[in-house]
Design an enzyme around this catalytic site. Structure first.
Site, PDB file in Angstrom:
ATOM      1  N   ASP A 195      30.110  11.535 -40.136  1.00  0.00           N
ATOM      2  CA  ASP A 195      29.164  10.105 -39.615  1.00  0.00           C
ATOM      3  C   ASP A 195      30.216   8.698 -40.703  1.00  0.00           C
ATOM      4  O   ASP A 195      30.518   9.287 -41.933  1.00  0.00           O
ATOM      5  CB  ASP A 195      27.933  10.061 -40.022  1.00  0.00           C
ATOM      6  CG  ASP A 195      27.326  10.963 -41.331  1.00  0.00           C
ATOM      7  OD1 ASP A 195      27.837  11.755 -41.338  1.00  0.00           O
ATOM      8  OD2 ASP A 195      26.696   9.915 -41.750  1.00  0.00           O
ATOM      9  N   HIS A 231      20.071  -2.837  -9.409  1.00  0.00           N
ATOM     10  CA  HIS A 231      19.225  -4.202  -9.464  1.00  0.00           C
ATOM     11  C   HIS A 231      18.954  -4.811 -10.532  1.00  0.00           C
ATOM     12  O   HIS A 231      19.941  -6.335 -10.119  1.00  0.00           O
ATOM     13  CB  HIS A 231      18.531  -4.431  -8.339  1.00  0.00           C
ATOM     14  CG  HIS A 231      18.209  -3.991  -7.031  1.00  0.00           C
ATOM     15  ND1 HIS A 231      19.152  -3.936  -5.583  1.00  0.00           N
ATOM     16  CD2 HIS A 231      17.356  -3.355  -6.228  1.00  0.00           C
ATOM     17  CE1 HIS A 231      18.777  -3.525  -4.820  1.00  0.00           C
ATOM     18  NE2 HIS A 231      17.931  -3.454  -4.811  1.00  0.00           N
ATOM     19  N   HIS A 251      10.365  -2.905  -5.994  1.00  0.00           N
ATOM     20  CA  HIS A 251      11.892  -3.898  -5.864  1.00  0.00           C
ATOM     21  C   HIS A 251      11.996  -4.094  -6.867  1.00  0.00           C
ATOM     22  O   HIS A 251      10.768  -4.201  -8.142  1.00  0.00           O
ATOM     23  CB  HIS A 251      11.016  -4.831  -5.038  1.00  0.00           C
ATOM     24  CG  HIS A 251       9.403  -6.385  -4.972  1.00  0.00           C
ATOM     25  ND1 HIS A 251       9.248  -6.088  -4.388  1.00  0.00           N
ATOM     26  CD2 HIS A 251       9.425  -6.466  -6.572  1.00  0.00           C
ATOM     27  CE1 HIS A 251       7.770  -7.456  -4.796  1.00  0.00           C
ATOM     28  NE2 HIS A 251       8.259  -7.299  -6.664  1.00  0.00           N
ATOM     29  N   GLY A 269       0.530  -1.445   0.022  1.00  0.00           N
ATOM     30  CA  GLY A 269       0.040   0.098  -0.283  1.00  0.00           C
ATOM     31  C   GLY A 269       1.561   1.375  -0.301  1.00  0.00           C
ATOM     32  O   GLY A 269       2.121   1.435  -0.725  1.00  0.00           O
ATOM     33  N   GLU A 289      16.470   0.399  -8.877  1.00  0.00           N
ATOM     34  CA  GLU A 289      15.912  -0.721  -9.322  1.00  0.00           C
ATOM     35  C   GLU A 289      16.537  -0.837 -10.095  1.00  0.00           C
ATOM     36  O   GLU A 289      16.490  -2.085 -10.481  1.00  0.00           O
ATOM     37  CB  GLU A 289      14.438  -0.714  -9.974  1.00  0.00           C
ATOM     38  CG  GLU A 289      13.393  -0.055  -8.379  1.00  0.00           C
ATOM     39  CD  GLU A 289      14.060  -0.734  -7.006  1.00  0.00           C
ATOM     40  OE1 GLU A 289      14.612  -2.556  -7.201  1.00  0.00           O
ATOM     41  OE2 GLU A 289      13.728  -0.339  -5.610  1.00  0.00           O
TER      42      GLU A 289
HETATM   43 ZN    ZN Z   1       7.173  -7.836  -7.470  1.00  0.00          ZN
HETATM   44 ZN    ZN Z   2      16.763  -1.658  -3.813  1.00  0.00          ZN
END
Ligand code: ZN
Ligand code: ZN
Length: 492
Positions: free
Chosen positions: A287, A234, A190, A183, A231
């Site tokens: 380029d 991670h 995560h 909540g 995140e």
């Molecule tokens: Zn999850």
């Molecule tokens: Zn973390």
């Protein structure tokens, strides 16, 4: 739905022997984030990494040891008591990924996680968005976040439409991964570490959609960019850092959108280094063609950087010296170039480099300068106005409706050169202002470099000046909106 552990406690000072209901909450918190093992929670950690065990509801020796380890890691006074300062930290919003308790060994605050990707090229896809901001805004936050990590390491991460390594979704409560959201507040998001074996969730990012996600600054909700950056770390294999200024610090404290030295050292420890050089005041740019198609080259002083249009990232091991890589260039053309343009029509495959009143010619296929150069610009480039026979600012060949022409820029004016006729068109120079509509203020004089995009950037002309660049659309014959943008981050 998981209760918000310790979130509603006002003030407390508890130590060994306490049995208040708060002890159960403290234990639940420590257990939830990897610091304590409770009897009903079998641990997946290897035995030597197993946290202390405790009896539920009793502030026993194990609880005290776990709390002390938590305090030590997060640089709190190591009291072994649930005191006001410790309670305050546990009440801050945070990432839902478990901390991985470890000793004080090593000076670095960052920590590599338990796994890393075996490949250096990953795709992400957003499979479930949020009502708070548009899917496009979420995708932009993802692009920005992964670009931060990729610009300093050898990892490359792109948005893909299918077969994503990294699935990104917003969800509430129980969302099927045995890791329910709680909540509003406390746990914000995560992520899952890179795969070990066969895990469908590996690398994925989940955001708690009970939060109010925003991208404005200062944030009016939870800053999506900040949490995404964390995140994403991670998902690439980084653990929580105990450096409170690092992106990989577990606790949210408002907008934090740039990596720190600790974060950069962390990602480089896993995937190696993409040397990062942020240039302003670029001398010139071109380029690549033939065997060098798909690359852009930026020159400054005696050095050059190479950019990969396909990866949309600078190549890792630059800058290099012009002299060491561009073969047979005449003396003087290995530094401080003025302008560069790719030939068209019967001059296709040749690169023309300008410096002072002279030019040299480079053959892309042979990857060496043609013999017999430098030559004076005057005379060889026919019908050029006198001012355009020395010290050009920038040059570029037209694309789309403007193919077959070269554009030479100097001061506030430009000249158009016709490749097939091999002479300047009559009626030039003209002012840049007006003829190139939509260019931002400042980009109608004293340009420093110009080059054409390739791959997904085909049809775009990039103009560089100072620390910024503008983008021009050849087909629309107009500067794109939203520019100028900084060279830093967007290119380098
Ligand atoms: Zn999850
Ligand atoms: Zn973390």
């Amino acid at each position: 739905m998981r209760s918000k552990i310790l979130q509603s406690i006002d003030a407390v000072d508890l130590g060994r022997g306490a049995t208040a209901p708060v002890v159960g909450e403290l234990q639940a918190y420590l257990s939830r984030f990897g610091w304590l093992r409770l009897p009903d929670q079998p641990s997946a950690a290897p035995a030597h990494e197993e946290p202390p065990a405790a009896a539920a509801g009793k502030f026993d020796e194990g609880t005290e040891a776990a709390l002390a380890a938590f305090q030590r890691f997060y640089r709190l006074p190591v009291t072994g008591r649930l005191d006001a300062e410790t309670l305050a930290l546990t009440q801050r919003p945070r990432c839902g990924v478990s901390d991985r308790p470890r000793g004080p060994a090593g000076a670095a605050a960052f920590a590599a996680g338990p796994t890393k990707w075996a490949k250096l090229h990953l795709g992400y896809a957003l499979s479930a968005g949020t009502a708070d901001v548009s899917d496009a805004a979420v995708r932009n936050a993802l692009k920005v976040a992964y670009r931060h990590w990729c610009l300093v390491s050898r990892m490359e991460v792109h948005q893909v439409s299918s077969a994503a390594d990294i699935d990104v979704r917003f969800a509430t409560g129980d969302h099927g991964d045995n890791n329910s959201f709680d909540g509003v507040g406390h746990v914000l998001a995560h992520a899952f570490y890179p795969p070990s074996g066969n895990s469908a969730l590996a690398g994925d990012l989940h955001f708690d959609d009970a939060e109010t996600w925003t991208r404005d600054l200062p944030p009016t909700g939870i800053d999506l960019d900040t949490v995404t950056l964390h995140e994403a770390g991670h998902s690439l294999g980084l653990d929580h850092s105990n450096d409170p200024t690092a992106v990989m610090f577990a606790f949210y404290g408002g907008a934090r959108r740039a990596l720190t030295a600790d974060d950069i050292a962390g990602i480089r420890s896993v995937y190696g280094e993409r040397r990062r050089t942020v240039w302003t005041d670029i001398d010139t740019a071109i380029d690549g063609e033939g065997p060098f198609a798909g690359k852009a080259y930026l020159f400054k002083g005696a050095d050059y950087l190479r950019y990969d249009y396909g990866e949309d990232l600078p190549d890792p091991d630059y800058p290099r010296t012009i002299a060491g890589a561009w073969r047979d260039l005449p003396a003087g053309f290995t530094r401080d170039l003025d302008a560069a343009v790719n030939g068209q029509a019967s001059f296709a495959g040749k690169l023309y480099l300008f410096k002072g009143g002279e030019y040299a010619r480079y053959d892309w296929a042979a990857d060496r300068a043609d013999p017999g150069y430098p030559k004076p610009i005057a005379g060889a480039w026919r019908d050029l106005p006198a001012a355009f026979t020395a010290n050009l600012d920038a040059a570029v060949s037209g694309k789309g409706p403007f193919a077959g022409k070269a554009y030479l820029f100097k001061g506030s004016q430009y000249v158009r050169y016709d490749w097939a006729a091999d002479r300047a068109d009559p009626g030039y120079p003209k002012p840049i202002a007006g003829a190139w509509p939509g260019l931002p203020t400042g980009f109608t004089a004293n340009l420093q470099a110009a080059l054409n995009g390739q791959r997904s950037f085909d049809g775009k002309l990039y103009l560089f000046k100072g620390a910024d660049y503008a983008r021009y659309d050849w087909a629309a014959d107009r500067g794109d909106t939203g520019y100028p943008l900084p060279i830093e981050f967007n290119w380098l």
